[in-house]
Every structure is written in structure tokens, then in C-alpha cells.
Design a protein around this motif. Structure first.
Motif, short mmCIF file in Angstrom:
data_model
loop_
_atom_site.label_atom_id
_atom_site.label_comp_id
_atom_site.label_asym_id
_atom_site.label_seq_id
_atom_site.Cartn_x
_atom_site.Cartn_y
_atom_site.Cartn_z
N LEU A 134 0.85 -1.19 0.00
CA LEU A 134 0.00 0.00 0.00
C LEU A 134 0.89 1.24 0.00
O LEU A 134 1.96 1.23 0.61
CB LEU A 134 -0.88 0.02 1.26
CG LEU A 134 -1.90 -1.11 1.39
CD1 LEU A 134 -2.52 -1.10 2.79
CD2 LEU A 134 -2.98 -0.98 0.32
N ALA A 135 0.43 2.28 -0.65
CA ALA A 135 1.18 3.54 -0.62
C ALA A 135 1.40 3.98 0.82
O ALA A 135 2.47 4.46 1.18
CB ALA A 135 0.46 4.61 -1.43
N VAL A 136 0.39 3.79 1.68
CA VAL A 136 0.55 4.21 3.09
C VAL A 136 1.65 3.42 3.79
O VAL A 136 2.28 3.93 4.72
CB VAL A 136 -0.74 4.08 3.93
CG1 VAL A 136 -1.76 5.11 3.51
CG2 VAL A 136 -1.32 2.69 3.88
N GLN A 137 1.88 2.19 3.35
CA GLN A 137 2.95 1.41 3.98
C GLN A 137 4.33 1.98 3.63
O GLN A 137 5.30 1.68 4.31
CB GLN A 137 2.89 -0.06 3.52
CG GLN A 137 1.76 -0.85 4.14
CD GLN A 137 1.77 -2.28 3.60
OE1 GLN A 137 1.40 -2.53 2.46
NE2 GLN A 137 2.20 -3.22 4.42
N ALA A 138 4.40 2.74 2.54
CA ALA A 138 5.67 3.33 2.14
C ALA A 138 5.93 4.67 2.82
O ALA A 138 6.92 5.34 2.53
CB ALA A 138 5.72 3.48 0.62
N ASP A 139 5.04 5.06 3.72
CA ASP A 139 5.24 6.30 4.48
C ASP A 139 6.58 6.24 5.21
O ASP A 139 6.83 5.29 5.95
CB ASP A 139 4.08 6.45 5.49
CG ASP A 139 4.14 7.77 6.23
OD1 ASP A 139 4.82 8.71 5.75
OD2 ASP A 139 3.50 7.86 7.30
N GLY A 140 7.45 7.20 4.94
CA GLY A 140 8.77 7.23 5.60
C GLY A 140 9.83 6.42 4.90
O GLY A 140 10.99 6.40 5.30
N ALA A 141 9.44 5.70 3.84
CA ALA A 141 10.38 4.81 3.17
C ALA A 141 11.18 5.54 2.09
O ALA A 141 10.84 6.65 1.67
CB ALA A 141 9.63 3.64 2.54
N VAL A 142 12.24 4.89 1.64
CA VAL A 142 13.01 5.35 0.49
C VAL A 142 12.65 4.45 -0.68
O VAL A 142 12.89 3.25 -0.64
CB VAL A 142 14.53 5.28 0.78
CG1 VAL A 142 15.33 5.63 -0.47
CG2 VAL A 142 14.89 6.20 1.93
N VAL A 143 12.01 5.04 -1.69
CA VAL A 143 11.55 4.26 -2.83
C VAL A 143 12.37 4.65 -4.06
O VAL A 143 12.64 5.83 -4.29
CB VAL A 143 10.04 4.52 -3.09
CG1 VAL A 143 9.58 3.81 -4.35
CG2 VAL A 143 9.21 4.06 -1.89
N GLU A 144 12.78 3.64 -4.82
CA GLU A 144 13.48 3.90 -6.08
C GLU A 144 12.79 3.14 -7.20
O GLU A 144 12.47 1.97 -7.05
CB GLU A 144 14.93 3.43 -5.99
CG GLU A 144 15.79 4.24 -5.02
CD GLU A 144 17.04 3.48 -4.64
OE1 GLU A 144 18.07 3.70 -5.28
OE2 GLU A 144 16.96 2.65 -3.72
#
Lengths: 164, 280
Positions: free
Chosen positions: A66-76
Motif C-alpha cells: 500500500l502507498a501508506v505502507q511506504a510512508d517514511g520509506a526510500v523508494v526507487e
């Protein structure tokens, strides 16, 4: 009305804040909110690997996150990997070996292969196939993809050996 | 295949998550790694009103050596188990089985607690828990309890976990001399097993003792092949007695006798893997 959530994350080195529907997956967020269309929508239930992106350094199914699970994450995404030049050798090998036809699986394939190359371990062709087994290609029959990954791995391993 | 609408909760402690689960009960689903739950939602096989995301509860993650057991936090990801020296030393069956679990990107997110909580009959981790005699911690607002893996798996996706309980940890008893073996029959690498076997036991003078073999992908739940294991201790390694332990039925993957033959292959190869001889 969809439940929404405010998230802040780093995407390809840029800090991004958005309000997202909680049921939106990361692939749709990257494509529709940020225009990063290398993250492909394939099967949308975790089987095909076309949506593979990096989350906190690890290859991840965008469609199962989920996009919310990527809160605070580093996405590439592949856009980020291409800009940084990190896999320029792998991309050149894909072109040399004609390791793509329609190209739909290619971004996911490259991100998974990049994780394998990062381990800097010698691998047999069978090992490479196993590592890439979660990424489907319906055009090439995989032979050329394995060739390209093997060529890149061999070159990188040779590079890191101390010169005689 | 977009997910159905749900309300999203993100507790920061087990107590907070337990309270939310107590409030919503059966209307809520716990989100661990999401590598099975999200496909289930995508295909609308479930439409929970509430998702409780356990991803921000730090103390649910981690691998620790205790006096007599290895403790695995429920939210520990497969990738972390795969790379763990503690797991390789004290629970090598898990290290041996993990490469068979799906694919790299799935193992980067999937969690051991999620797999054991779901109890897919063809999954590797539930069978490993059974073979290892693991204990499973269940926590609710009422407190926590430990349950043996043998009492935990009850049927098809059915476990002893109540709707108000969270699977919070797994404890694997230490058994330093024990050997392990693993094998699964699958159409392609990373697919769910058609049949598989996870084995632990001691070997003295070439003879196997105390053998425990958990079969998966055969029945509605992982099962200990007690009869076949006893036979293997007397030297019958080919799983000849396996039909006393498992009863695969004809399904989309094959007729019953074919599935039993696959189970025998898995049994024999797991046991020969344990003995350290080559898998014929």
C-alpha cells in the motif's frame, strides 16, 4: 468516500508528501501521482513482477504494497536507477543481447537483477534463473535475459578482483 | 484488480493493536507483510472493513537467542531470517527451507508470523514449525498464551488463534546436535509446493533417531508423518508407510495416487537430505 492518509516518503532522491487513499497500492501511487510509469501494472496480485520497485533498498512488489505502507520509506524506481547510472552496464548488456522485445517486464527484471548483482557473488545460469523466477517475460524465453545478467555479473566480478 | 475500500489503522504497540482487534474482531484483518493478504484483497476473496497494519510495531521484529530457545518476532521478514547467523546455527531447517519460499521480492516483505498465522497447507514455514516443535505466542487484550505448533494447526486455514488474538512471536527449542532435511516438489521454483517435507532428527552410527517429518501440500494442514518416520528409523527411507499419515485427494494438481507418489518423493529426499547423502 475512501479513507485517506498523509504520507511523506523519498522517491528517487526527492522528498514527496501526498494525501493518498489508503487502498491505493504503491504502483498506482507512483504512476498516477508522480508520473513514474516504469513501474508497470501487470497481474496486480503479486505474480508477474512487472511492478517491482525498490523500497528501503529491497526489491518489492509495488502492487502488494500500500502507498501508506511506504510512508517514511526510500523508494526507487527504474527512472531513479537509470538517472544514477547504477545499472548502466546491465542496461547496455540488455540492449546488446536484445534481452527485451515488448519491454513490459524490463523495469522489474532490471531491478531484480540489480539486487542479485549487488550481492557480488558468482552465480550459475541456473542460480540466475532461480533469482529471476519471480519476474515473468512472455516474449524472450529468458535466454537473452540470462545472457545479459550473466555478462554483467562476470564483468563486475572481474572488475573487483585485484589486478595481477 | 484494485483493493476494496477499508479503514486503515496503524498501531505503534502490540497493546494498541490488540485493543483495535478487540474492538473490530472479525471485521478486521491484521496486515503483516501483505504478500498473501494483498492478493486476497485484490481478488476480492475478502473485504475486511478494517486493516490493522502491524508494520510500525518495532518490537514485533527481531531474532533473539534465549536460554533454551530461539525467539523470532512475528514481523521478522523472510529475508532477515535467510541472512541470520543465529537462525543458521540454531534453526537451520528454516535457513534450508527459505529459498523455496516464493521469490526474492516476496521474501523481502513476507513475514514468518504472517505465514504461520495464515496456515496455508502448502506453505513451507508452518511445516517447519511443526517439525521443529515450535511454540507460538498469541496475544490479546486479555494477555498472552503459548501454544505448541502441534495444537495450533487445526485444518484448512484454520488455527487455534482466536479472532481477537495476534500472533506475536515464535519460539524454537534449541537442539544443538539435531540434523535437518528439506525438499519440495513444485512445477516451478517458487510456486506453492505440490508436496513437501521438512525433517529433523539425530543420526548416530548412520542410523536416524527421533525423526520428525512434517509433510505439507498433502492434506488440509501440515501433518507429522509419524508412521513413515518410525519406518525410516528402521531403514525404510522411501516413504512406503506414508499413506498411513497423509491422505491427498484428487484435485487440480493431480489424482490422489500421483499426489501420494509426489509426497513419497518429498519424504525420501528430505530424509536423505538430512542424512547428508545425495538426493536420487
Amino acid at each position: 468516500m475512501d479513507d485517506v492518509f498523509d504520507i511523506t516518503l523519498t522517491v528517487n532522491g526527492r522528498r514527496v508528501s501526498r494525501r493518498v487513499p489508503v487502498r491505493q497500492h504503491l504502483t498506482d501511487f507512483l504512476r498516477e501521482e508522480l508520473g513514474l510509469t516504469s513501474c508497470h501494472v501487470g497481474c496486480e496480485h503479486g505474480v508477474c513482477g512487472a511492478c517491482t520497485v525498490r523500497v528501503d533498498g529491497a526489491a518489492t512488489r509495488g502492487c502488494l504494497t500500500l502507498a501508506v505502507q511506504a510512508d517514511g520509506a526510500v523508494v526507487e524506481t527504474l527512472e531513479g536507477l537509470s538517472e544514477s547510472g547504477e545499472i548502466v552496464d546491465l542496461q547496455a548488456a540488455f540492449v546488446d543481447r536484445n534481452a527485451l522485445q515488448c519491454g513490459y517486464c524490463t523495469p522489474g527484471m532490471l531491478i531484480t537483477a540489480a539486487e542479485m548483482l549487488d550481492a557480488k557473488q558468482p552465480m550459475s545460469r541456473a542460480d540466475i534463473r532461480t533469482f529471476l523466477s519471480g519476474n515473468y517475460c512472455r516474449c524472450t524465453g529468458y535466454q537473452a535475459i540470462v545472457d545479459a545478467v550473466e555478462t554483467t555479473l562476470t564483468a563486475r566480478l572481474a572488475e573487483q578482483e585485484p589486478s595481477a | 484488480m484494485k483493493f476494496p475500500a477499508f479503514k486503515y489503522l496503524r498501531p505503534s504497540s502490540v497493546a494498541e493493536a490488540a485493543a483495535q482487534l478487540a474492538e473490530h474482531g472479525d471485521d478486521a484483518r491484521l496486515l503483516a507483510g501483505g504478500q498473501t493478504l494483498m492478493p486476497v484483497l485484490a481478488m476480492r476473496l475478502a473485504e475486511p472493513e478494517v486493516l490493522i497494519d502491524l508494520g510500525r510495531i518495532e518490537n514485533l521484529r527481531g531474532i533473539a537467542l534465549e536460554d533454551d530457545a530461539l525467539r523470532l518476532g512475528a514481523m521478522t521478514r523472510y529475508v532477515d531470517l535467510e541472512r541470520s547467523a543465529l537462525v543458521a546455527e540454531h534453526a537451520p531447517l528454516i535457513t534450508r527451507a527459505l529459498p523455496y519460499v516464493a521469490h526474492v521480492a516476496i521474501r523481502n516483505r513476507g513475514t514468518i508470523g504472517g505465514s504461520v498465522a495464515l496456515a496455508d497447507p502448502a506453505a513451507e514455514m508452518p511445516a517447519c514449525m511443526l517439525a521443529l516443535g515450535a511454540e507460538i505466542e498469541l496475544t490479546s487484550t486479555e494477555g498472552n498464551r503459548w501454544i505448541a505448533a502441534e495444537d495450533y494447526f487445526l485444518g484448512l486455514y484454520e488455527t487455534a488463534r482466536e479472532d481477537t488474538e495476534i500472533l506475536t512471536a515464535i519460539r524454537i527449542p534449541l537442539a544443538p546436535e539435531r540434523r535437518v532435511g528439506f525438499y519440495e516438489v513444485a512445477r516451478r521454483h517458487g510456486d506453492y509446493a505440490l508436496a513437501g517435507a521438512a525433517a529433523v532428527g539425530d543420526v548416530e552410527d548412520g542410523r536416524i533417531q527421533g525423526l520428525r517429518v512434517a509433510m505439507f501440500g498433502c492434506d488440509d494442514l501440515p501433518v507429522l508423518a509419524k508412521t513413515a518416520a518410525k519406518a525410516a528409523e528402521t531403514g525404510v527411507l522411501d516413504g512406503a508407510w506414508l499413506e498411513a499419515d497423509v491422505s491427498p485427494t484428487s484435485n487440480i494438481n493431480g489424482e490422489a495416487h500421483i499426489r501420494l507418489a509426489q509426497a513419497r518423493v518429498a519424504f525420501r529426499r528430505a530424509v536423505t537430505d538430512l542424512l547428508g547423502v545425495s538426493n536420487g
